[in-house]
Design a protein around this motif. Sequence first.
Motif, PDB file in Angstrom:
ATOM      1  N   PHE A   1      54.142  88.755  11.864  1.00  0.00           N
ATOM      2  CA  PHE A   1      54.563  88.323  12.813  1.00  0.00           C
ATOM      3  C   PHE A   1      55.988  88.017  12.935  1.00  0.00           C
ATOM      4  N   GLY A   2      56.879  88.442  13.785  1.00  0.00           N
ATOM      5  CA  GLY A   2      58.176  88.450  13.770  1.00  0.00           C
ATOM      6  C   GLY A   2      59.214  89.140  14.583  1.00  0.00           C
ATOM      7  N   ASN A   3      60.352  88.774  14.560  1.00  0.00           N
ATOM      8  CA  ASN A   3      61.453  89.695  15.381  1.00  0.00           C
ATOM      9  C   ASN A   3      61.653  91.252  15.082  1.00  0.00           C
ATOM     10  N   ILE A   4      61.440  91.952  16.136  1.00  0.00           N
ATOM     11  CA  ILE A   4      61.881  93.389  15.634  1.00  0.00           C
ATOM     12  C   ILE A   4      63.072  93.795  16.448  1.00  0.00           C
ATOM     13  N   LEU A   5      63.596  95.134  16.086  1.00  0.00           N
ATOM     14  CA  LEU A   5      64.632  95.751  17.093  1.00  0.00           C
ATOM     15  C   LEU A   5      64.080  96.913  17.661  1.00  0.00           C
ATOM     16  N   SER A   6      64.188  96.794  19.001  1.00  0.00           N
ATOM     17  CA  SER A   6      64.004  98.154  19.820  1.00  0.00           C
ATOM     18  C   SER A   6      65.218  98.960  19.966  1.00  0.00           C
ATOM     19  N   GLY A   7      65.527 100.151  19.333  1.00  0.00           N
ATOM     20  CA  GLY A   7      66.840 100.575  19.081  1.00  0.00           C
ATOM     21  C   GLY A   7      66.834 102.023  20.149  1.00  0.00           C
TER      22      GLY A   7
ATOM     23  N   MET B   1      61.359 101.771  18.971  1.00  0.00           N
ATOM     24  CA  MET B   1      62.033 102.189  20.202  1.00  0.00           C
ATOM     25  C   MET B   1      61.622 101.877  21.576  1.00  0.00           C
ATOM     26  N   GLU B   2      60.831 100.902  21.477  1.00  0.00           N
ATOM     27  CA  GLU B   2      60.007 100.743  23.096  1.00  0.00           C
ATOM     28  C   GLU B   2      59.899  99.022  23.379  1.00  0.00           C
TER      29      GLU B   2
ATOM     30  N   ALA C   1      63.600  89.138  25.003  1.00  0.00           N
ATOM     31  CA  ALA C   1      62.352  89.994  25.332  1.00  0.00           C
ATOM     32  C   ALA C   1      61.349  89.383  24.414  1.00  0.00           C
ATOM     33  N   ALA C   2      59.898  89.152  24.890  1.00  0.00           N
ATOM     34  CA  ALA C   2      58.955  88.663  23.972  1.00  0.00           C
ATOM     35  C   ALA C   2      57.546  88.827  24.731  1.00  0.00           C
TER      36      ALA C   2
ATOM     37  N   ALA D   1      61.672  90.817  20.612  1.00  0.00           N
ATOM     38  CA  ALA D   1      62.126  92.096  20.371  1.00  0.00           C
ATOM     39  C   ALA D   1      63.777  92.056  20.662  1.00  0.00           C
ATOM     40  N   SER D   2      64.795  92.218  19.573  1.00  0.00           N
ATOM     41  CA  SER D   2      66.124  92.541  20.070  1.00  0.00           C
ATOM     42  C   SER D   2      66.242  94.047  20.458  1.00  0.00           C
TER      43      SER D   2
END
Length: 234
Positions: free
Chosen positions: A150-156, A180-181, A127-128, A109-110
């Motif tokens: 499966f992959g990278n997400i962004l927590s804004g 967001m979390e 963060a993983a 998570a970016s």
Amino acid sequence: MTPHINAQTGDFAETVLMPGDPLRAKYIAETYLENVREVTNVRNVLGFTGEYKGKPLSVMAHGMGMPSISIYAHELINFYGVKQLIRVGSCGGVDEELKLRDLIVATSASTNSAMIRDRFAGYDYAAAPDFELLKACSEAAKELDLSPRFGNILSGDLFYGSNPALLPAMQKMGVLAVEMEAAALFAIAAEFRVKALCVLTVSDHLITAEETSSEERQTSFNQMMELALETAYA
Ligand code: HPA
């Protein structure tokens, strides 16, 4: 008891499923767990403990955003001995191939939040989720005949009014979706040496601007729950 949880010691199972919404937590507990009891209700952020296929399991809401999930995750881990935290939530699609209701499992998570850097001397912490949980989730998905991405997400930090440069940056870097979390959850779990995972359904799409009806959301929600429950049970 903690400032935000009025359960007694021993009231939580070692594994807690965490939706954002307290009423979702209630729905999950009532629909999927047996021998359920409410264990906390401070600020109406409800938590329940019961059994899934005979194994103890808890479900508790985490509210919205990284400050909120940070409080609940910290207290569950440090005061109630929770060892596995699985967020079950919704996200906005970024990847053009994603369709509404698709399932996503975050492999990292970016974030545009400063919170994770705060924990890491100002540097960029990766963060993983926990690898064992990720593996169990991948196996559970096969058993259930589900095909999550499966992959990278962004927590804004911002639901409204994010920096307009963020969306093209996410597209450039192959970020699948935004929520967001997760980044905060993964960082806390890492710091306290417990396991975390985040499973999501695509509820809206930032590029196509599609939105799901409440009925469609329920179907994909049920699939996500089965995946999370079977992962927890593994
Ligand atoms: N942004 C952030 N969080 C979200 C979104 C979104 O578009 N959709 C669902 N959760």
